[in-house]
Write an enzyme that holds these catalytic residues in place. Structure first.
Site, PDB file in Angstrom:
ATOM      1  N   ARG A   1      11.436  -4.330  -8.293  1.00 43.87           N
ATOM      2  CA  ARG A   1      10.315  -5.475  -8.122  1.00 43.87           C
ATOM      3  C   ARG A   1      10.576  -6.928  -8.778  1.00 43.87           C
ATOM      4  NH1 ARG A   1       5.720  -5.769  -8.492  1.00 43.87           N
ATOM      5  NH2 ARG A   1       5.212  -6.507  -6.496  1.00 43.87           N
TER       6      ARG A   1
ATOM      7  N   GLY B   1      -1.888  -6.411   3.121  1.00 41.66           N
ATOM      8  CA  GLY B   1      -1.507  -7.158   2.200  1.00 41.66           C
ATOM      9  C   GLY B   1      -2.675  -7.667   1.040  1.00 41.66           C
TER      10      GLY B   1
ATOM     11  N   GLU C   1      -4.852  -1.702   7.008  1.00 37.18           N
ATOM     12  CA  GLU C   1      -4.205  -0.654   6.838  1.00 37.18           C
ATOM     13  C   GLU C   1      -3.952  -1.170   5.304  1.00 37.18           C
ATOM     14  OE1 GLU C   1      -1.454  -1.217  10.554  1.00 37.18           O
ATOM     15  OE2 GLU C   1      -0.415  -2.560   9.142  1.00 37.18           O
ATOM     16  N   PRO C   2      -4.377  -0.865   4.104  1.00 35.50           N
ATOM     17  CA  PRO C   2      -3.935  -1.232   2.610  1.00 35.50           C
ATOM     18  C   PRO C   2      -2.901   0.230   2.690  1.00 35.50           C
ATOM     19  CG  PRO C   2      -6.081  -0.416   3.142  1.00 35.50           C
ATOM     20  CD  PRO C   2      -5.689  -0.103   4.972  1.00 35.50           C
TER      21      PRO C   2
ATOM     22  N   ARG D   1      -0.225  -0.569  -0.481  1.00 36.73           N
ATOM     23  CA  ARG D   1      -0.089  -1.091  -2.418  1.00 36.73           C
ATOM     24  C   ARG D   1      -1.703  -1.794  -3.071  1.00 36.73           C
ATOM     25  NH1 ARG D   1       3.164  -5.068  -4.010  1.00 36.73           N
ATOM     26  NH2 ARG D   1       3.328  -6.584  -1.980  1.00 36.73           N
TER      27      ARG D   1
ATOM     28  N   CYS E   1      24.132  -1.913 -15.490  1.00 38.06           N
ATOM     29  CA  CYS E   1      24.771  -3.083 -15.924  1.00 38.06           C
ATOM     30  C   CYS E   1      24.725  -4.332 -14.399  1.00 38.06           C
ATOM     31  CB  CYS E   1      26.563  -2.492 -16.059  1.00 38.06           C
ATOM     32  SG  CYS E   1      26.877  -1.313 -17.167  1.00 38.06           S
ATOM     33  N   GLU E   2      23.380  -4.919 -15.185  1.00 40.98           N
ATOM     34  CA  GLU E   2      23.051  -6.262 -14.706  1.00 40.98           C
ATOM     35  C   GLU E   2      22.344  -6.804 -15.407  1.00 40.98           C
ATOM     36  OE1 GLU E   2      23.772  -6.814 -11.489  1.00 40.98           O
ATOM     37  OE2 GLU E   2      24.664  -4.828 -10.434  1.00 40.98           O
TER      38      GLU E   2
END
Length: 406
Positions: free
Chosen positions: A305, A224, A266-267, A269, A336-337
């Site tokens: 994201r 995190g 636990e890296p 990102r 198409c959003e």
């Protein structure tokens, strides 16, 4: 990086990774996450970016591996990742996943709940193999982050509450099952955390809990650790993070006259996020009464994201990085959003169709969360090291897009 040359060779959209950056960040963790009081271990949280070439890099750098699915585990087996260095996470592991992991001698199962522990014990007996586990605990520590990426409030889908009836039943089952060996406790409190105090609280709580056991356990603090996306992110240097966690654990163990086997983090990102960027080709532009749109040839299919949890990115028009940024722009994709927005309200110079545009810090959860929505083909992935580029994932072809359809 020569973006124009990369586009010529590989097309756009294109995921680009700076391998030197990845290795520098890994070294920052490895050189500072060390102790003379207990073993230490850095585990790459591969859900951030799990492809064969990335796992080869992690293997060669001596890190362990966190997987959360059969697919991630299968990928690890295909590049010969040492099974004893794999941690298998997940809140709803299926019987198929557990059976595969047991048969392949996965090192540690991080157990999320009682029903999962029961399944593991039954399968371990059936296959006549011992399974080592960590219990994922919910210790009620909430980090200040987006509600979708907080993982340790008391009603979280992850982990078992310490002291709950379910937790007590898990300990009873472990005591009576010869095939299950409890090796440690795990906790993860969220993502994109830019303060160290929550980890201090977790260390205090977990070291108190391990005193319940008659033998030394290991402790996994999760990950995190915040990564840099924009100037609004106040990232703590990873060297400082690693040193701080070691120091606080050593202090807490000394205070409690306690011993643990190993401390792990636990890296994910933070190892790959800043090392990645995505290259696009600018298509149409559009001026509405209140917005100027720059449309690119990708979108939410290669970076979900922003739509999923309002993630914010920095971007540049390639070759115009030093020009005056006097246009307030919304960078939008081609899906198409209405929510297919990559960057909203960013200052950029004037650009024309055919210009290249790059978004930064897309190394985590870009490729990993990509989709074929609107039948978009998954982009290629390129690793760049010491100025040399290498294709590590080829662009999905139209034939591959429909090859499983009957």
């Amino acid at each position: 990086m020569n973006y124009k040359e990369l586009k010529r060779k590989y097309g756009t959209p294109l995921y680009i990774y700076d391998v030197n950056k990845i290795k520098d960040i890994i070294s920052a963790y490895k050189n500072n996450f060390q102790s003379g009081k207990f073993e230490t271990e850095i585990i790459y949280a591969s859900k951030a970016f799990n492809i064969k070439e990335m796992l080869r890099l992690i293997k060669n750098e001596g890190l362990s591996l966190d997987v959360v699915s059969l697919g991630e585990l299968y990928t690890a087996t295909k590049i010969g990742f040492p099974m004893e260095r794999i941690y298998f996470h997940g809140n709803n592991k299926t019987e198929e996943e557990l059976r595969f992991a047991i048969e392949y001698n996965v090192g540690i199962f991080v157990i999320d709940n009682l029903s999962e522990l029961r399944k593991l014990s039954i399968l371990s007996k059936e296959l006549q193999k011992k399974s080592s586990i960590y219990i994922r605990l919910n210790v009620g520590v909430e980090a200040h982050t987006h509600k979708y990426i907080v993982t340790s409030h008391i009603d979280s889908k992850f982990g078992v509450l310490y002291g709950s009836e379910e937790y007590k039943q898990m300990l009873q089952l472990i005591e009576t099952c010869e095939q299950i060996e409890l090796k440690g406790l795990h906790c993860h409190i969220g993502s994109q955390i830019f303060e160290l105090n929550p980890y201090d609280i977790v260390i205090e709580k977990l070291t108190t809990i391990v005193q319940d056991f008659p033998y030394p356990l290991s402790i996994n603090l999760g990950g995190g650790f915040g990564a840099f996306y924009t100037q609004a992110d106040h990232v703590i240097p990873y060297e400082r993070v690693a040193k701080h966690l070691i120091q606080r654990m050593e202090e807490e163990l000394e205070k409690k006259k306690l011993r643990i086997q190993k401390l792990s983090i636990e890296p994910g990102r933070s190892i790959v996020g800043e090392a990645g960027r995505t290259l696009y080709t600018l298509g149409s532009t559009k001026q509405t009464p209140n917005r100027l749109y720059y449309f690119v040839d990708g979108g939410m299919t290669d970076n979900i994201r922003p739509a999923l949890y309002q993630a914010i990115y920095a971007a540049d028009v390639v070759g115009k990085e030093k020009e005056i940024k006097n246009k307030m722009v919304t960078i939008a994709g081609k899906c198409c959003e209405s929510g297919d927005i990559l960057v909203e309200n960013i200052l950029l110079p004037e650009a024309q169709e055919g210009d290249l545009l790059v978004t930064y810090s897309t190394g985590a959860y870009g490729y990993a969360m990509s989709s074929n929505y609107n039948k978009a083909c998954t982009p290629a992935v390129v690793f760049v090291e010491d100025g040399q580029d290498k294709l590590v994932v080829r662009r999905q072809s139209m034939e591959e897009l429909i090859e499983r359809e009957i």
